[in-house]
Design a protein around this motif. Structure first.
Motif, short mmCIF file in Angstrom:
data_model
loop_
_atom_site.label_atom_id
_atom_site.label_comp_id
_atom_site.label_asym_id
_atom_site.label_seq_id
_atom_site.Cartn_x
_atom_site.Cartn_y
_atom_site.Cartn_z
N ASP A 1 1.74 3.96 2.80
CA ASP A 1 2.70 3.73 3.87
C ASP A 1 4.09 3.73 3.27
O ASP A 1 4.49 2.79 2.58
CB ASP A 1 2.42 2.39 4.57
CG ASP A 1 1.22 2.47 5.50
OD1 ASP A 1 1.18 3.40 6.33
OD2 ASP A 1 0.32 1.62 5.39
N GLY B 1 -6.23 -2.22 10.55
CA GLY B 1 -6.50 -3.61 10.87
C GLY B 1 -5.62 -3.95 12.06
O GLY B 1 -4.47 -3.48 12.14
N ILE C 1 0.25 -2.54 8.93
CA ILE C 1 0.63 -1.43 8.07
C ILE C 1 0.83 -1.98 6.66
O ILE C 1 0.87 -3.18 6.47
CB ILE C 1 1.84 -0.65 8.61
CG1 ILE C 1 3.00 -1.57 8.90
CG2 ILE C 1 1.43 0.10 9.88
CD1 ILE C 1 4.24 -0.85 9.34
N GLY C 2 0.91 -1.10 5.70
CA GLY C 2 0.64 -1.49 4.32
C GLY C 2 1.58 -2.41 3.58
O GLY C 2 1.98 -2.13 2.45
N GLU D 1 -10.68 -5.65 11.39
CA GLU D 1 -10.48 -4.42 10.62
C GLU D 1 -11.05 -3.21 11.38
O GLU D 1 -12.22 -3.20 11.73
CB GLU D 1 -11.15 -4.56 9.24
CG GLU D 1 -11.07 -3.34 8.34
CD GLU D 1 -9.66 -3.03 7.81
OE1 GLU D 1 -8.71 -3.79 8.08
OE2 GLU D 1 -9.52 -2.01 7.12
N LYS D 2 -10.21 -2.25 11.66
CA LYS D 2 -10.58 -0.97 12.25
C LYS D 2 -11.55 -1.10 13.45
O LYS D 2 -12.68 -0.60 13.40
CB LYS D 2 -11.16 -0.05 11.18
CG LYS D 2 -10.17 0.17 10.03
CD LYS D 2 -10.48 1.31 9.15
CE LYS D 2 -9.39 1.51 8.12
NZ LYS D 2 -9.73 1.30 6.76
N LEU E 1 0.88 -1.17 0.00
CA LEU E 1 0.00 0.00 0.00
C LEU E 1 0.92 1.22 0.00
O LEU E 1 1.62 1.49 0.99
CB LEU E 1 -0.92 -0.01 1.22
CG LEU E 1 -1.70 -1.30 1.46
CD1 LEU E 1 -2.70 -1.12 2.61
CD2 LEU E 1 -2.43 -1.75 0.21
N THR F 1 -8.24 -7.64 5.38
CA THR F 1 -8.14 -8.16 6.75
C THR F 1 -9.14 -9.30 6.95
O THR F 1 -8.80 -10.34 7.54
CB THR F 1 -8.42 -7.05 7.77
OG1 THR F 1 -7.54 -5.96 7.51
CG2 THR F 1 -8.22 -7.53 9.20
C1 G1P Z 1 -5.90 -0.46 4.90
C2 G1P Z 1 -6.26 -1.80 5.54
C3 G1P Z 1 -5.95 -1.77 7.04
C4 G1P Z 1 -4.51 -1.38 7.26
C5 G1P Z 1 -4.18 -0.06 6.55
C6 G1P Z 1 -2.69 0.25 6.63
O1 G1P Z 1 -6.78 0.53 5.38
O2 G1P Z 1 -7.63 -2.07 5.30
O3 G1P Z 1 -6.20 -3.04 7.59
O4 G1P Z 1 -4.24 -1.30 8.65
O5 G1P Z 1 -4.55 -0.10 5.18
O6 G1P Z 1 -2.38 1.47 6.05
P1 G1P Z 1 -6.89 1.98 4.67
O7 G1P Z 1 -5.79 2.82 5.26
O8 G1P Z 1 -6.75 1.77 3.21
O9 G1P Z 1 -8.24 2.49 5.07
#
Ligand code: G1P
Length: 291
Positions: A137, A175, A208-209, A194-195, A134, A235
């Motif tokens: 991050d 998550g 983290i991503g 998740e969250k 992701l 998640t």
């Molecule tokens: C996503 C994931 C989450 C993770 C996060 C990390 O959420 O769903 O589980 O902890 O990335 O950056 P987002 O930040 O896209 O809402």
């Protein structure tokens, strides 16, 4: 010296999100292209993958994301212009970007969640372990964060999630895993959510991503129900997978920036500017004048 590994050859970059937190800046350009100093956010992640020995990049894009494809493509006119002006250093710099990667793109037609984005990459990933990065991050680490994870993946022979301890007031943005410690910094995941609301978080270990996933995640994602917002969460897919196989986590050693929120983005800009000999001194002087 980093030892190259071939156990993970592909990295998937979900990049179809709408970037609403950065409007209006992201009205006509992807959030992944916002620069930290002079390099777009997504390029940091791509460079991390390459430095970790992962050479095939799969970017899951959506409408309005063509700037990402252009960025990693050859810019013929720009190269001719820089060459004619004798601007060799800049020419090298932009050629480096298009020479960087073996890149494929797949579209996620509708924003149906991170798990859905990963599913879109299935035909390009095939039947092998792969990374998910992701780009929001941005992690400054030696060895690179993904390389740290690949090492653990080779040891445990299963999926590995990157985690970081976060403050209680921040935990509901992530998550979160429940886990047993295998050794300092390496965990066996026992549950994940998740969250969660702060008071229901099973630990302070936030996902983290970065993920290293095995191909059975695709079946698990297909069997995962949408959440209340109609999205398929990665998640929840991993939680499903947990019924069939062990899932692991490792803590990152390095500095992580969450560039997906405004303050995190600004901190990352200052952090990377401070690493630049041409900018660090003058920026520090300027910051001292701020009250
Ligand atoms: C996503 C994931 C989450 C993770 C996060 C990390 O959420 O769903 O589980 O902890 O990335 O950056 P987002 O930040 O896209 O809402």
């Amino acid at each position: 010296m980093l030892t190259m590994s071939f156990s993970v050859r592909k990295a998937v970059f979900p990049a179809a999100g709408l970037g609403t937190r950065f409007l209006p800046a992201t009205k006509a350009q992807p959030k992944e292209m916002l620069p930290l100093v002079d390099k777009p956010i997504i390029q940091y992640g791509v460079e991390e993958a390459l430095a970790s020995g992962v050479e095939n990049i799969i970017i899951v894009t959506g409408r309005g994301k063509s700037a990402i494809e252009d960025h990693f493509d050859v810019a013929f006119e720009l190269e001719a212009f820089l060459s004619a002006r004798g601007k060799t250093e800049l020419l090298e710099e932009i050629r480096k970007v298009s020479n960087l990667i073996n890149v494929s793109y797949v579209r996620q037609g509708e924003p149906l969640g991170l798990g859905h984005a990963v599913l879109m990459a299935e035909p390009l990933v095939g039947d092998e372990s792969f990374a998910v990065i992701l780009a929001d991050d941005v992690i400054d680490a030696t060895p690179p964060a993904l390389a740290q994870m690949i090492k653990v993946h080779e040891e445990v022979d299963g999926p590995v999630i990157l985690v970081e301890r976060v403050r209680p007031e921040d935990i509901s943005n992530y998550g979160v895993i429940a886990a047993e410690t295998i050794r300092p910094g390496v965990y066996k995941v026992t549950d994940m959510v998740e969250k969660p609301p702060r008071e229901q978080a099973p630990s302070d270990l936030a996902i983290i991503g970065r993920y290293i996933l095995t191909p059975d995640i695709f079946g698990a994602l297909r069997a995962t129900r949408e959440d209340r917002s109609g999205e398929i969460q990665l998640t929840n897919g991993l939680k499903h997978l947990l019924k069939d196989r062990p899932v692991y986590a490792c803590e990152v050693t390095g500095v992580r920036h969450d560039t997906g929120n405004k303050l995190g983005f600004l901190k990352a800009v200052v952090y990377f500017a401070m690493q630049r000999p041409d900018l660090a001194g003058p920026l520090r002087e300027y910051l001292k004048t701020m009250t």
